[in-house]
Design a protein around this motif. Sequence first.
Motif, short mmCIF file in Angstrom:
data_model
loop_
_atom_site.label_atom_id
_atom_site.label_comp_id
_atom_site.label_asym_id
_atom_site.label_seq_id
_atom_site.Cartn_x
_atom_site.Cartn_y
_atom_site.Cartn_z
N ILE A 1 0.87 -1.18 0.00
CA ILE A 1 0.00 0.00 0.00
C ILE A 1 0.90 1.23 0.00
CG2 ILE A 1 -1.81 1.24 1.24
CD1 ILE A 1 -2.65 -1.45 2.46
N THR A 2 1.16 1.76 -1.19
CA THR A 2 2.11 2.87 -1.33
C THR A 2 1.45 4.23 -1.09
OG1 THR A 2 1.73 2.82 -3.72
CG2 THR A 2 3.64 1.61 -2.87
N HIS A 3 0.13 4.29 -1.23
CA HIS A 3 -0.59 5.54 -1.01
C HIS A 3 -1.76 5.27 -0.04
CE1 HIS A 3 1.68 7.48 -4.21
NE2 HIS A 3 1.40 6.44 -4.99
N PRO A 4 -1.44 5.08 1.25
CA PRO A 4 -2.48 4.67 2.20
C PRO A 4 -3.60 5.68 2.37
CG PRO A 4 -0.42 5.22 3.34
CD PRO A 4 -0.11 5.16 1.87
N GLY A 5 -3.30 6.97 2.27
CA GLY A 5 -4.34 7.97 2.42
C GLY A 5 -5.39 7.88 1.32
N GLU A 6 -4.94 7.67 0.09
CA GLU A 6 -5.86 7.54 -1.03
C GLU A 6 -6.70 6.28 -0.91
OE1 GLU A 6 -3.80 7.83 -4.75
OE2 GLU A 6 -2.75 9.67 -4.17
N LEU A 7 -6.06 5.18 -0.52
CA LEU A 7 -6.79 3.93 -0.39
C LEU A 7 -7.81 4.01 0.73
CD1 LEU A 7 -7.25 1.03 -1.30
CD2 LEU A 7 -5.40 0.31 0.25
N GLU A 8 -7.45 4.62 1.83
CA GLU A 8 -8.39 4.79 2.95
C GLU A 8 -9.64 5.52 2.48
OE1 GLU A 8 -8.42 6.44 7.56
OE2 GLU A 8 -7.08 7.37 6.11
N ARG A 9 -9.44 6.58 1.73
CA ARG A 9 -10.57 7.37 1.22
C ARG A 9 -11.41 6.56 0.23
NH1 ARG A 9 -8.26 11.22 -2.56
NH2 ARG A 9 -8.49 9.39 -3.92
N ASP A 10 -10.74 5.89 -0.70
CA ASP A 10 -11.47 5.15 -1.74
C ASP A 10 -12.28 4.00 -1.16
OD1 ASP A 10 -10.40 6.86 -3.60
OD2 ASP A 10 -8.85 5.48 -4.30
N LEU A 11 -11.74 3.33 -0.16
CA LEU A 11 -12.46 2.24 0.48
C LEU A 11 -13.74 2.75 1.15
CD1 LEU A 11 -9.48 0.27 2.06
CD2 LEU A 11 -11.02 -0.60 0.29
N ASN A 12 -13.62 3.89 1.81
CA ASN A 12 -14.77 4.40 2.56
C ASN A 12 -15.84 5.02 1.66
OD1 ASN A 12 -13.73 3.50 4.95
ND2 ASN A 12 -13.03 5.50 5.66
N LEU A 13 -15.55 5.15 0.37
CA LEU A 13 -16.55 5.61 -0.59
C LEU A 13 -17.41 4.47 -1.12
CD1 LEU A 13 -14.50 8.25 -2.65
CD2 LEU A 13 -16.34 8.70 -1.01
N ILE A 14 -17.03 3.23 -0.80
CA ILE A 14 -17.80 2.08 -1.27
C ILE A 14 -19.04 1.91 -0.41
CG2 ILE A 14 -17.79 -0.44 -1.53
CD1 ILE A 14 -14.78 -0.29 -2.02
N PRO A 15 -20.24 1.90 -1.02
CA PRO A 15 -21.44 1.62 -0.23
C PRO A 15 -21.33 0.23 0.42
CG PRO A 15 -22.01 2.46 -2.40
CD PRO A 15 -20.55 2.17 -2.44
N GLY A 16 -21.63 0.16 1.70
CA GLY A 16 -21.51 -1.10 2.42
C GLY A 16 -20.28 -1.17 3.30
N VAL A 17 -19.26 -0.36 2.97
CA VAL A 17 -18.08 -0.29 3.83
C VAL A 17 -18.37 0.67 4.98
CG1 VAL A 17 -15.68 0.50 4.01
CG2 VAL A 17 -16.40 -0.91 2.06
N VAL A 18 -18.19 0.18 6.21
CA VAL A 18 -18.39 1.03 7.39
C VAL A 18 -17.12 1.84 7.66
CG1 VAL A 18 -18.98 1.05 9.84
CG2 VAL A 18 -19.99 -0.67 8.33
N ASP A 19 -15.98 1.17 7.66
CA ASP A 19 -14.68 1.83 7.79
C ASP A 19 -13.61 0.79 7.52
OD1 ASP A 19 -12.72 3.81 8.30
OD2 ASP A 19 -14.03 4.74 9.78
N ASN A 20 -12.38 1.24 7.46
CA ASN A 20 -11.28 0.31 7.19
C ASN A 20 -10.14 0.55 8.16
OD1 ASN A 20 -8.96 1.96 5.73
ND2 ASN A 20 -10.92 2.74 4.95
N GLY A 21 -9.19 -0.36 8.18
CA GLY A 21 -8.13 -0.35 9.18
C GLY A 21 -6.93 0.51 8.87
N LEU A 22 -7.03 1.38 7.86
CA LEU A 22 -5.96 2.34 7.63
C LEU A 22 -6.17 3.57 8.51
CD1 LEU A 22 -5.62 2.07 3.75
CD2 LEU A 22 -3.82 1.57 5.42
N PHE A 23 -5.19 3.88 9.31
CA PHE A 23 -5.21 5.06 10.18
C PHE A 23 -4.10 5.98 9.69
CE2 PHE A 23 -7.81 2.25 12.44
CZ PHE A 23 -8.27 2.77 13.64
N VAL A 24 -4.46 6.96 8.89
CA VAL A 24 -3.47 7.82 8.24
C VAL A 24 -3.55 9.22 8.83
CG1 VAL A 24 -2.66 8.75 6.05
CG2 VAL A 24 -3.68 6.46 6.12
N GLY A 25 -2.40 9.76 9.26
CA GLY A 25 -2.37 11.09 9.83
C GLY A 25 -3.05 11.18 11.19
#
Length: 223
Positions: free
Chosen positions: A179-203
Amino acid sequence: MNEKKAVGEKAADYVKDGMVIGLGTGSTVFYTITKLGRLVQQGLSIKGIPTSLQTEKLARELGIPLASFKEIDHIDVAIDGADEVNPDLALIKGGGGALLREKIIAKAANTFLVVADSHKLVDTLGAFPLPVEVVPFGMEMTRKYLEVLGGSPKLRQNNGSPYQTDNGNYIFDCSFQKITHPGELERDLNLIPGVVDNGLFVGMADIVITLNRQKEIDINMRK
């Protein structure tokens, strides 16, 4: 040397009388909570907000007074572990299944302090499968969206049935390799309907306590 015990107990030094403390979940922060329990017995006055039912049970057994968000308006320090920590102090969390409550409490804290043994330090996040908490309804579609983002999701199991979080949700453990861009992935995952949250803690992590190669306490601060 027990690394988990050393860094876990060191974190208790950041707790002062009268504070509201976010109590994390996991094998390293267990030692923090255990030490706080001893300090409470010696007269330390604190209130704890647990990140999981497991931690709530432990805190009650140790005599640590607990509070809820209905009773407090801030958290002074949240102390928690991590499954991976990169050089920018971005984290993967959620191996213990408590990522949503952990993120809520970390966000509410004035200081988010992470305890991690040296094995959790990585150059690039992703070797540890990224936990993604999802609602059960439509999880088959959610899985497909996770695959579109490059993940290989595996539904977490518990005794042959889907693992349920304390919130009644499911977890997909997603292999992303690197995961080279964790901030972007964190955001993109949370835009998926059905995703509550994910385990990336960035910043989010302000301080990470670990051990260096000489097995000495190492304190890293977010830049």
